[in-house]
Motif scaffolding. Structure first.
Motif, short mmCIF file in Angstrom:
data_model
loop_
_atom_site.label_atom_id
_atom_site.label_comp_id
_atom_site.label_asym_id
_atom_site.label_seq_id
_atom_site.Cartn_x
_atom_site.Cartn_y
_atom_site.Cartn_z
N ALA A 138 -11.39 1.92 -60.09
CA ALA A 138 -11.24 2.49 -59.36
C ALA A 138 -10.33 3.78 -58.11
CB ALA A 138 -12.25 2.44 -58.56
N GLY A 139 -8.97 2.75 -57.89
CA GLY A 139 -7.63 3.20 -57.43
C GLY A 139 -6.83 3.83 -58.48
N ALA A 140 -6.89 3.49 -59.20
CA ALA A 140 -6.41 4.28 -60.59
C ALA A 140 -6.81 5.42 -61.26
CB ALA A 140 -6.02 3.20 -61.65
N ALA A 141 -8.27 5.83 -61.16
CA ALA A 141 -8.52 6.15 -61.25
C ALA A 141 -8.53 8.11 -60.49
CB ALA A 141 -10.61 5.90 -61.69
N CYS A 142 -8.20 7.58 -59.10
CA CYS A 142 -8.47 8.33 -58.44
C CYS A 142 -6.83 9.22 -58.44
CB CYS A 142 -8.50 7.53 -56.70
SG CYS A 142 -9.47 7.44 -56.32
N SER A 143 -5.77 8.22 -58.82
CA SER A 143 -4.48 9.30 -59.48
C SER A 143 -4.63 9.49 -60.95
CB SER A 143 -3.33 8.11 -59.13
OG SER A 143 -2.19 8.59 -59.81
N ALA A 144 -4.96 9.04 -61.45
CA ALA A 144 -5.05 9.42 -63.05
C ALA A 144 -5.50 10.44 -63.33
CB ALA A 144 -5.23 8.23 -64.12
N LEU A 145 -6.44 10.91 -62.83
CA LEU A 145 -7.88 11.93 -63.32
C LEU A 145 -7.63 13.21 -62.39
CD1 LEU A 145 -11.35 10.51 -63.17
CD2 LEU A 145 -10.12 10.62 -64.99
N PRO A 146 -6.48 12.72 -61.37
CA PRO A 146 -6.62 14.53 -60.99
C PRO A 146 -5.02 14.62 -60.99
CG PRO A 146 -6.86 13.21 -58.87
CD PRO A 146 -7.32 12.39 -60.51
N GLN A 147 -4.03 13.49 -61.67
CA GLN A 147 -3.18 13.87 -62.16
C GLN A 147 -3.55 14.62 -63.57
OE1 GLN A 147 -0.28 14.35 -62.17
NE2 GLN A 147 0.66 14.84 -63.87
N ALA A 148 -4.18 14.09 -64.40
CA ALA A 148 -5.30 14.52 -65.34
C ALA A 148 -5.26 16.33 -65.32
CB ALA A 148 -5.83 13.74 -66.91
N TRP A 149 -5.99 16.52 -64.52
CA TRP A 149 -6.70 17.45 -64.07
C TRP A 149 -5.55 18.86 -63.54
CZ3 TRP A 149 -6.49 20.99 -60.22
CH2 TRP A 149 -7.83 21.75 -59.55
N PHE A 150 -4.58 18.02 -63.05
CA PHE A 150 -3.62 18.78 -61.96
C PHE A 150 -2.07 18.96 -64.08
CE2 PHE A 150 1.24 19.50 -62.21
CZ PHE A 150 1.33 20.35 -60.64
N ALA A 151 -2.05 18.11 -64.61
CA ALA A 151 -1.09 18.96 -66.02
C ALA A 151 -2.57 20.23 -66.63
CB ALA A 151 -1.47 17.81 -67.09
N LEU A 152 -3.68 19.82 -66.81
CA LEU A 152 -4.73 20.90 -67.88
C LEU A 152 -4.86 22.19 -66.87
CD1 LEU A 152 -6.16 20.74 -70.51
CD2 LEU A 152 -8.14 20.60 -68.76
N GLN A 153 -4.62 22.10 -65.59
CA GLN A 153 -4.35 23.77 -65.48
C GLN A 153 -3.37 24.24 -65.17
OE1 GLN A 153 -7.44 25.46 -63.68
NE2 GLN A 153 -8.54 23.36 -64.43
N LEU A 154 -2.28 23.30 -65.53
CA LEU A 154 -0.88 23.70 -65.23
C LEU A 154 -0.91 24.69 -66.12
CD1 LEU A 154 0.92 24.57 -62.47
CD2 LEU A 154 2.26 22.54 -63.52
N PHE A 155 -0.73 23.46 -67.83
CA PHE A 155 -0.48 23.55 -69.05
C PHE A 155 -1.55 23.60 -69.83
CE2 PHE A 155 3.17 21.07 -66.43
CZ PHE A 155 4.36 21.91 -66.75
N GLY A 156 -2.24 23.70 -69.36
CA GLY A 156 -3.46 23.89 -70.99
C GLY A 156 -3.31 24.99 -71.11
N ARG A 157 -3.21 25.37 -71.00
CA ARG A 157 -3.41 27.29 -71.45
C ARG A 157 -2.67 28.39 -72.48
NH1 ARG A 157 -4.93 28.13 -65.98
NH2 ARG A 157 -7.57 27.76 -65.98
N GLY A 158 -1.70 26.91 -73.45
CA GLY A 158 -0.60 27.34 -74.05
C GLY A 158 0.36 28.36 -72.67
N GLU A 159 1.54 28.88 -73.77
CA GLU A 159 2.53 29.40 -73.39
C GLU A 159 2.63 30.12 -71.97
OE1 GLU A 159 5.63 30.07 -76.17
OE2 GLU A 159 4.85 28.53 -77.29
N ARG A 160 3.62 30.43 -71.06
CA ARG A 160 2.81 31.21 -70.07
C ARG A 160 4.62 31.41 -69.35
NH1 ARG A 160 -1.87 29.69 -66.30
NH2 ARG A 160 -0.36 28.21 -65.88
N ARG A 161 4.40 32.68 -68.78
CA ARG A 161 5.46 32.55 -68.34
C ARG A 161 6.07 32.18 -67.17
NH1 ARG A 161 4.61 39.08 -67.37
NH2 ARG A 161 3.27 37.69 -65.40
N GLY A 162 7.10 31.59 -66.64
CA GLY A 162 7.48 30.95 -65.89
C GLY A 162 7.06 31.12 -63.85
N ALA A 163 6.69 32.40 -63.31
CA ALA A 163 6.14 32.79 -62.94
C ALA A 163 4.65 32.91 -61.94
CB ALA A 163 6.08 34.59 -62.15
N GLU A 164 4.04 32.76 -63.99
CA GLU A 164 2.93 32.21 -64.04
C GLU A 164 2.21 30.54 -63.39
OE1 GLU A 164 1.03 33.73 -67.49
OE2 GLU A 164 1.22 35.88 -66.86
#
Length: 125
Positions: free
Chosen positions: A38-64
């Motif tokens: 449960a404690g690991a999920a409190c860290s790993a799931l938000p990190q995976a969500w963060f990565a998906l939000q930031l990089f999951g949409r393919g190539e983007r410009r640096g400012a975006e």
């Protein structure tokens, strides 16, 4: 800007969590193991969500990517806080040290993965 392979951090977290869960189950009890997961999920799931939000949409410009990073980080913080609130409100029996130990283990894997990505990026230049 080509997205880095951040999915490898999540895979590493799953591998470490599998190992730690097995060891904890062998050395302790099921309550400790569930608390660790449960404690690991409190860290790993938000990190995976963060990565998906930031990089999951393919190539983007640096400012975006930079602007999306602020929103993603705020969401990651909220998801972690909500996860801890749910764990401490709903999980019984609870082993608090195992919860924080699982969280800390995933943060360490995230940090090591981030360092690996930075070094990998510098080596390719």
């Amino acid at each position: 800007m080509k997205p880095p392979p951040v999915h490898r951090i999540t895979l590493a977290q799953l591998a470490v969590l599998g190992f730690l869960s097995t060891v904890t189950l062998a050395l302790a009890d099921i309550a400790t193991t569930v608390s660790l997961v449960a404690g690991a999920a409190c860290s790993a799931l938000p990190q995976a969500w963060f990565a998906l939000q930031l990089f999951g949409r393919g190539e983007r410009r640096g400012a975006e990517v930079a602007l999306a990073g602020y929103a993603a980080q705020a969401g990651k913080f909220f998801l972690s806080a909500a996860g801890f609130a749910l764990v401490f409100a709903l999980l019984r029996p609870l082993v608090p040290m195992a919860v924080f130990g699982g969280f800390a283990a995933m943060v360490l894997v995230q940090a090591a993965g981030g360092i690996w990505l930075l070094r990998r990026g510098q080596a390719s230049r």
